[in-house]
Design a protein around this motif. Structure first.
Motif, short mmCIF file in Angstrom:
data_model
loop_
_atom_site.label_atom_id
_atom_site.label_comp_id
_atom_site.label_asym_id
_atom_site.label_seq_id
_atom_site.Cartn_x
_atom_site.Cartn_y
_atom_site.Cartn_z
N PHE B 127 -53.89 18.54 27.87
CA PHE B 127 -52.89 18.29 26.82
C PHE B 127 -53.52 18.49 25.45
CE2 PHE B 127 -51.16 16.62 30.68
CZ PHE B 127 -49.91 17.53 30.95
N ALA B 131 -52.27 21.13 22.85
CA ALA B 131 -51.72 20.71 21.62
C ALA B 131 -52.37 21.01 20.43
CB ALA B 131 -51.34 19.28 21.66
N ARG B 142 -46.66 25.32 20.87
CA ARG B 142 -47.46 24.25 21.35
C ARG B 142 -46.71 23.26 22.20
NH1 ARG B 142 -49.98 24.29 16.16
NH2 ARG B 142 -49.65 22.28 15.47
N ALA B 143 -45.67 22.53 21.33
CA ALA B 143 -44.83 21.68 21.99
C ALA B 143 -44.30 22.08 23.41
CB ALA B 143 -43.85 20.87 21.06
N VAL B 146 -46.77 22.25 26.13
CA VAL B 146 -46.99 20.94 26.61
C VAL B 146 -45.82 20.27 27.25
CG1 VAL B 146 -47.25 18.70 25.96
CG2 VAL B 146 -48.75 20.13 24.55
N LEU B 147 -44.96 20.52 27.07
CA LEU B 147 -43.50 19.91 27.86
C LEU B 147 -43.73 20.58 29.30
CD1 LEU B 147 -41.20 18.06 27.92
CD2 LEU B 147 -39.78 20.02 26.83
N ALA B 150 -46.68 19.26 31.35
CA ALA B 150 -46.38 17.88 31.58
C ALA B 150 -45.34 17.60 32.77
CB ALA B 150 -45.87 16.99 30.37
N ARG B 151 -44.23 18.41 32.62
CA ARG B 151 -43.01 18.42 33.78
C ARG B 151 -43.71 18.93 34.93
NH1 ARG B 151 -38.04 20.42 29.87
NH2 ARG B 151 -37.45 18.25 29.20
#
Lengths: 299, 299
Positions: B127, B131, B142-143, B146-147, B150-151
């Motif tokens: 991460f 990021a 970037r966001a 990451v999402l 992460a999911r």
């Protein structure tokens, strides 16, 4: 030891309820074969814990008028990393602890495999929460939050400090190395909580220095207090096994400084942390109370 | 089994070298007590592995003219999650494996505590890489990256699938449940790699459907191939212990479908995956080759 101030006690109760409620939502039991995993995560995450990191996020964000619900959700993300680190820390291969917050540790209650996966799940969930547009509408803020947490959680921060801690059982560290170890192991995540409040408050990097100094000082004071609790505290109050450092021959602030100088050093750090808040008025009183509590707590 | 096509072999060699070089940089040995942690991460991360996920990121991003270095760096982030998951999967409490990519597993070479921390470190590093403004200048991208990761990595994806897999040793799952388990356990991260390429290519969500279908199909075909390798493969070629599913009484695609129907199902999924690429010309040939290779591979 002294009780926290009335204002701090009320702030702690409030954030404790908010974080428990938020965990209830994100960790709602699924009606499928993952239920055991979620039970393990809920066991570790809900009820118990001082919620120091979410408290810091909300207290710092509160200085800048940030919406409370946003700060709580960001605090939840950071708390996910804290909780995961405790689950993995307690594993037989790590600290091998049976009790945490007065309850059986996750691997004792759910088995080691589920404990490993519950930690890994909370770790990923932390970043999912921070990167979620529902947490904050501005992607720049989300990306900054993720970066601050990832750096604090990884080998340049928390896990790096934990690895140094393993090494401390084999090598005699000096005070500078123990200080660096602790600044990484517990300080980095405390720093990320304060950073998150500053990011949410859109404080420009050059204006973040005082509160970062505050975070560094309470982080170290927190760790010295942990060493003091380990050496002189009460297991029933602490809700976990104590007297662990002494049996492992590891250098700590206490072994390196002795009881009196360790206490004096921690008190000096608390004063210094409070001095970093001199630019703020009564709105920073909770942060001042936190600095005192970090040292005076007995669990 | 068949060799990958010349074009695919060349693409695999190239991404393999790029990912190894990138790991050499982000995992440069620190001159401090964290060296053991970094050695463990390097042992798991460098040299070995098919680099399927970074290959997918670069192949999909390549369809949209994304800068190659950016796609490689995003592929590196996703590969960090894949490598961490293998380290934790191999632990005694999990699959208890001694060999991976023809080398001792991390806990065999560095001890269990360091293996747990090496996995946790790579997880956070993933991460941090996604990021980092140096990975991509646009915080929205970037966001989103990451999402997506992460999911895919968390309890709704990979760790959720792993938890179901633990449960599969106690409960008899039907084909629908095994399919869901595998779609989460291995499919989610493969999907995140394809998603990352689409995000980098700024493909709007409504136009992502075909490549998501491709990812879903090759993810399932990949898992059926894994079951086939486990049942009929060569341990020296695979570089890991085989014949594990049979000894645990777990339902797999193979136990539920039988060898012939499992092979036919995988071949159908490969055809279907390639059909999802019909909107693309020769520039998607590597993706077509990947779809075939996923099934034809022997390790």
């Amino acid at each position: 030891m002294a009780e926290p101030s009335l204002a701090l006690r009320s702030a702690m109760l409030r954030i404790g309820e908010e974080i428990d409620a938020a965990f209830e939502t994100v960790l709602a039991l699924p009606d499928d074969p993952r239920a055991g995993l979620y039970r393990a995560m809920r066991h570790a995450a809900i009820g118990g814990g001082k919620r120091l990191r979410p408290l810091l996020v909300t207290a710092v964000a509160g200085l800048y008028g940030v919406d409370r619900a946003v700060a709580v959700r960001v605090g939840l993300g950071i708390e996910c990393v804290h909780v995961y680190s405790l689950i993995h820390d307690d594993l037989p291969a790590m600290d091998d602890d049976d009790v945490r917050h007065g309850k059986p540790t996750v691997h004792k209650a759910f088995g080691e495999a589920t404990a490993i996966l519950a930690g890994d799940s909370l770790h990923a969930l932390a970043f999912e929460i921070l990167a979620d547009p529902e947490t904050h509408p501005d992607p720049f803020v989300r990306a900054e939050l993720v970066l601050a947490l990832a750096r604090a959680a990884g080998p340049g921060g928390m896990t790096g400090g934990q690895a140094m801690d393993l090494e401390a059982e084999r090598t005699r560290f000096d005070l500078a190395t123990v200080t660096r170890l602790q600044a990484m192991k517990t300080g980095a995540l405390i720093g990320a909580a304060v950073d998150a409040g500053l990011i949410l408050g859109r404080v420009p990097p050059e204006a973040r220095t005082p509160l970062r100094g505050y975070a560094r000082d309470i982080g170290l004071a927190f760790q010295i207090a942990d060493d003091l609790i380990d050496a002189t505290g009460d297991e029933d109050v602490a809700g976990k096994k104590l007297r662990k450092d002494g049996t492992r021959g590891k250098e700590t602030f206490l072994t390196l400084l002795g009881l009196d100088r360790a206490r004096a050093q921690a008190a000096m750090l608390v004063d210094q942390a409070i001095a970093h808040l001199r630019g703020h008025g009564a709105e920073a009183d909770v942060l001042r109370d936190i600095a005192r509590y970090v040292l005076e707590r007995d669990r």
